[in-house]
Design an enzyme around this catalytic site. Sequence first.
Site, PDB file in Angstrom:
ATOM      1  N   HIS A   7       3.997   4.631  -2.414  1.00  0.00           N
ATOM      2  CA  HIS A   7       3.885   5.723  -1.378  1.00  0.00           C
ATOM      3  C   HIS A   7       5.424   6.313  -0.967  1.00  0.00           C
ATOM      4  CE1 HIS A   7       2.357   7.353   2.443  1.00  0.00           C
ATOM      5  NE2 HIS A   7       3.502   7.018   2.803  1.00  0.00           N
ATOM      6  N   GLU A  21       3.603   0.891  -0.330  1.00  0.00           N
ATOM      7  CA  GLU A  21       4.711   1.409  -0.080  1.00  0.00           C
ATOM      8  C   GLU A  21       5.757   0.874  -0.762  1.00  0.00           C
ATOM      9  OE1 GLU A  21       6.197   3.619   4.192  1.00  0.00           O
ATOM     10  OE2 GLU A  21       4.925   1.883   4.088  1.00  0.00           O
TER      11      GLU A  21
END
EC number: 3.2.1.4
Length: 962
Positions: free
Chosen positions: A523, A582
């Site tokens: 991400h 992420e």
Amino acid sequence: MINRSVLKIPALVKPLVQALVLVGCTLGVAQAEVGNPRVNQLGYIPNGDRIAVYKASNNSAQTWQLTHNGSLIASGQTIPKGSDASSGDNIHHIDLSSVTATGSGFTLTVGGDSSYPFSISSTTFNAAFYDALKYFYHNRSGIAIETPYTGGGRGSYASHSRWSRPAGHLNQGANKGDMNVPCWSGTCNYSLNVTKGWYDAGDHGKYVVNGGISVWTLLNLYERAQHITGNLAAVADGSMNIPESGNGVADILDEARWQMEFMLAMQVPQGQAKAGMAHHKIHDVGWTGLPLAPHEDPQQRALVPPSTAATLNLAATAAQAARIWKDIDAGFAALCLTAAERAWNAAQANPNDIYSGNYDNGGGGYGDRFVADEFYWAAAELYITTGDSRYLPTINNYTLERTDFGWPDTELLGVMSLAVVPATHTNSLRIAARNHIQTIASTHLTTQSASGYPAPLSSLEYYWGSNSVIANKLVLMGLAYDFSGNQNFALGVSKGINYLFGSNVLSTSFITGLGTNTVAQPHHRFWAGALNSNYPWAPPGALSGGPNAGLEDSLSASRLSGCTSRPATCWLDSIDAWSTNEITINWNAPLAWVLGFYNDFAATQGGSSSSSSSSSSSVPVSSSSSSSIIPSSSSSSIQPSSSSSSMPSSSSSSSSVVASSSSSVSGGLRCNWYGTLYPLCVTTQSGWGWENSQSCISASTCSAQPAPYGIVGAASSSSQAANRSPTLQLSANATGFEGGSMVCCTLHINGAASDPDGDNLTYSWQVISGNTVVASGSSSSASIHVSNQRGYEVSMTVSDGRGGVATETTFVSVYFSDYFPGSSSSASNINSSSSSSSSSSSSAIVSSSSSVVSSSSSSAASGGNCQYVVTNQWNNGFTAVIRVRNNGSSAINGWSVNWSYSDGSRITNSWNANVTGNNPYAASALGWNANIQPGQTAEFGFQGTKGAGSAQVPAVTGSVCQ
């Protein structure tokens, strides 16, 4: 690191190779799986752990084969380990420690199943180290990312224009960049230039709290190389392929400085309310979507109000930077130290400015409601750098409780700095810190040994950023190895690296571009090739957050429902799975640290691989759950806290980490623990203990180790008894002196030592002012003249000539006014033989001591042993501290002081003392700072409203001030 945006373009499917992992392929009637056995997909080092994990359907041993470029070179039987709680897999281990071949192109097979290819080489992770470090340049704010610098350090991967981009947030776009960022509406009336720093994660926010631990980790990587390994070449100038390469400064410091200068810029300016505090963060005032390059950001950006946590992050990292740059760039070092001290004073004045959470639209929160650990961390860094004893009470009175660390839990950062950075005034703290780290690391080895896959995580630790939890634990194991030489700690690091690079339930390397089946869609707003081909895919070296049973994003929650009973499987490689996939600076920083350590270990080739399925590979640990590093205020030996009358045992729930040079707890017998000698415990029956001020190993645990390890020596034969170290007591004090051109003081040093074996002892001592040795000698006592007002570190070492040594350090503060107070004051601590002097000389000294001390940042008036210092003032407010210093030869037990204002000033809040009254004011000691040892200082502070003009500096009175 937190982005809550809705993606409008579906994520691309994984490459075909990953599909093969998930569904397998049919060979005849048997289903074969690629990626099983699970291996480190980059490979192994010859002296590291080399256990592969095979997922099986039963507990019967099976035959494995190892091929090298297609040729069979080894085979054996798998070792059934049973069901793994975190993954739900039934697993077997495959031990490759006996394989001596090196190179690339190795493959493991079990039946029709085969692993991904891997290498065995001492240089396997050299390139990965530079890949991980490159993450930071790619995520710089305020500078164009240029094609020549997009490749990894030392050619780890090639540069390419796809990763280049214009400068982000630099005087362009709707937000006009970060050169003149205002405060969030209604919170202040000034703007700051905060152009530098690193973008935190998938978003374009820049956060002091998360930036603090990230820059600290890179600087600690440097300090480890500087003070422990001496291998600065790995991070030297020219090693990382960044624009600053070639400037004569280590590249890792150039990269860290980019972030450090941003953090300095986030400090509230002088003259403003809460001056010296640090703004919590700066980011867009509304969420942006993906894909988006930094220079395309359309949102206004704003400074979020200051917080105590951010301020202490600045204090800690700026103090760390000050000592590192002292001999590289003295001006920058001074700037950092000034900022650190301002931040410390501001945090003392505003200890309860907790981030409110009202400014999270457009950026992550990073709220931290418990900041005692940040106070401890900052105090440790400042004390290491300055030697100022005013930071000791914070260190002394903090109880260590955590076994790992992260941006909200920073106490171990202070412990690690104390353990790594040598300073005479921290000798005993350093010993205690190193012991504490080894104890904690041992608990992580125990957790790791209980896991089928080699992660040092319990099934409850698969939460947001679980891979960074692993990386941080590996940092602790790496330092434990540095301090002990115990191979088990290094092998624990090795196992954790194996997990991150593919030896996990998902058979996935969690680092982009490193391995065959790697994370592909982290991400990130710019590395968004999965959404739009006009944007690049991530370069090699970015660490995915990893399995997270919390499943906070909607995509992960829908795709992975039901995974929580097998939390190690709760991961999704999709760009919009932000809670599991992420990437961020505080995750890549420990990855780089660990890979740097691992390359150092690989280069030694000193230890053979100790891969084994035996449970004895973990280091026993005591059951104590919390501890304090507590230095004695009167000497450098670390003593038990005053609340405990005896040394803690291994079965206590709270203990003090102490250090001593005392003799063995078990006479001549020792435990050879994999090359390191430890004393045997007397009372501890199992595992490791803490007796007679040192770590020890129980006889039952030691004797269970394989030859040549175990119990060594013979207590019954004096000729074979192990040498016992001497003991030393050191004292130092200053007395007044005048004669000829020498004015002020004589520093007296006295050492008393004894040796339990009757060995002849030799002495050596030195006196240090700042970082300069001003005197040294080889006697047990000495008297030297000192002519400067400052603190002096006195260190003495005694040796028995057979390897036994004892070292003590103490601190003496010398101020002329203490020894020549003038005719109206009683002169204390001055020998009668040196009290006579010429009137002209005495007059000059009295004039000097009675003047008002002033500087650009503070003003002070002396009142005997008491000093009032204004630390900051603004339109209608001020902060100040009062310092009570003991210049006598005996301890002060309890104190109180008084003062009043004549200009209408009023106090609104205070800290570190019981302040009463409403002009005049009185302050008395709290329990923990009532005792002031000779040469030490107690300090308390307060905030108030000013009267007319500048903040008044009143006289401070009280019996303790005379």
